[in-house]
Design a protein around this motif. Sequence first.
Motif, PDB file in Angstrom:
ATOM      1  N   LEU A  82     -20.402 -33.895 -65.032  1.00 57.17           N
ATOM      2  CA  LEU A  82     -20.650 -33.285 -66.274  1.00 57.17           C
ATOM      3  C   LEU A  82     -22.504 -33.330 -66.596  1.00 57.17           C
ATOM      4  O   LEU A  82     -23.034 -34.304 -66.332  1.00 57.17           O
ATOM      5  N   ARG A 123     -13.704 -30.805 -74.681  1.00 53.09           N
ATOM      6  CA  ARG A 123     -14.844 -30.274 -73.610  1.00 53.09           C
ATOM      7  C   ARG A 123     -14.630 -31.110 -72.112  1.00 53.09           C
ATOM      8  O   ARG A 123     -14.724 -30.244 -70.979  1.00 53.09           O
ATOM      9  N   SER A 127     -13.412 -29.048 -68.455  1.00 59.51           N
ATOM     10  CA  SER A 127     -13.816 -29.309 -67.094  1.00 59.51           C
ATOM     11  C   SER A 127     -13.216 -29.834 -66.077  1.00 59.51           C
ATOM     12  O   SER A 127     -13.173 -29.420 -64.904  1.00 59.51           O
ATOM     13  N   ARG A 130     -10.768 -27.426 -64.320  1.00 60.72           N
ATOM     14  CA  ARG A 130     -11.585 -26.680 -63.370  1.00 60.72           C
ATOM     15  C   ARG A 130     -11.647 -27.426 -62.028  1.00 60.72           C
ATOM     16  O   ARG A 130     -11.529 -27.184 -60.938  1.00 60.72           O
ATOM     17  N   GLN A 131     -12.194 -28.546 -62.212  1.00 62.80           N
ATOM     18  CA  GLN A 131     -12.744 -29.333 -61.191  1.00 62.80           C
ATOM     19  C   GLN A 131     -11.189 -29.916 -60.315  1.00 62.80           C
ATOM     20  O   GLN A 131     -11.316 -30.066 -59.046  1.00 62.80           O
TER      21      GLN A 131
END
Length: 349
Positions: A82, A123, A127, A130-131
């Motif tokens: 991030l 948040r 992320s 998706r990773q």
Amino acid sequence: ANLENLDTLFFCTREGVFFRAVYDALFKRSGSMSSPRSDLIKVSRLSSFAPSLLDEHAIEFPQLFRLYKAQSPNSLLRSLGLDPTEFSDLLGKHSVQPSEVFDTPANGSQLDSLLQDPELTRRIYRSLSRQKSGLHQYLSQHFDSRKRIGFVEIGWRGTIQNAIAQVFPEKEFHGMYLGLDLERNVMRANCHKVAYGPDRNISQADSDLFDAINVVEFICLSIGGSAESYLCQPDGAFRAKMRQLPEEDRWIENFSLLFQRGVLEIANSCDVNSLVQEHRSGALRHKALDRWRHLLDAPNPDLVSAYFSLKSNEQFGRGLVSNQSNVPPLTTVFLAPFNSLKRRELIRF
């Protein structure tokens, strides 16, 4: 690999490029003994560890803190893939300085308050999802329908194997390493590991060989950077996005690749059957560990020069740029017995 009846060995970048080349040179030429085929996967601690922290609907922050007790918010967010600047509002809300180092997220601390914030969790979770999807899609292309996976890496805790085993719980992973340090997280049931050299989880024998593992990594590295994440291409295939390290690549080209070329020349010409017999008797391992120890006790001057010219940007833990040529000032040496941060800095050097 033959004892485990594995049909494929997956070699992990960045050391895996060299290890695979040695393996193929020994066992993939005419007359060599039967051996599993080899494949290369572009994975790293950065590209695999963060996605593995997703456990159903929670984020397993404790796993990260067991690996790296000292964390700054900046390094914590970077280690999760991030951008820390995108979280400046939440850092300000909890009065946390981005570069402030916390030893642990103790109850009631500012860092603990930040990690408990639902907006931060939302948040990060988005992320990491998706990773995790990208990692799964990329590795699925290599693993296919295989259930028992041979996994080859330099070491030292098998963190990448642990992470991938979490993402693929239905598969069994047999990891083979140069050396294994103490596990800091619970090893999953579908993980099996063995070390050719020292294994501190079994014995302290030869554990002095861990004193300078960065040097061993350096001579085995490949150029081309380190896997950062996985992106879907127009053809639908997933490819690794690499973090390029031009300065590091230059030193690898000037020293490590020359060393590796010499090893490969020998691997291409040696008598494999004699080598295997020497391995089975235990004599080869004894010689190998002696050479490893000699590498640390009386290193080649060119290796010393190359290694101490390296700079590496550590994305985990304290998130520091490690410049091997920086000698600690006298104040650090004198304060080390009394100040934990100075002591860490000195020990690290």
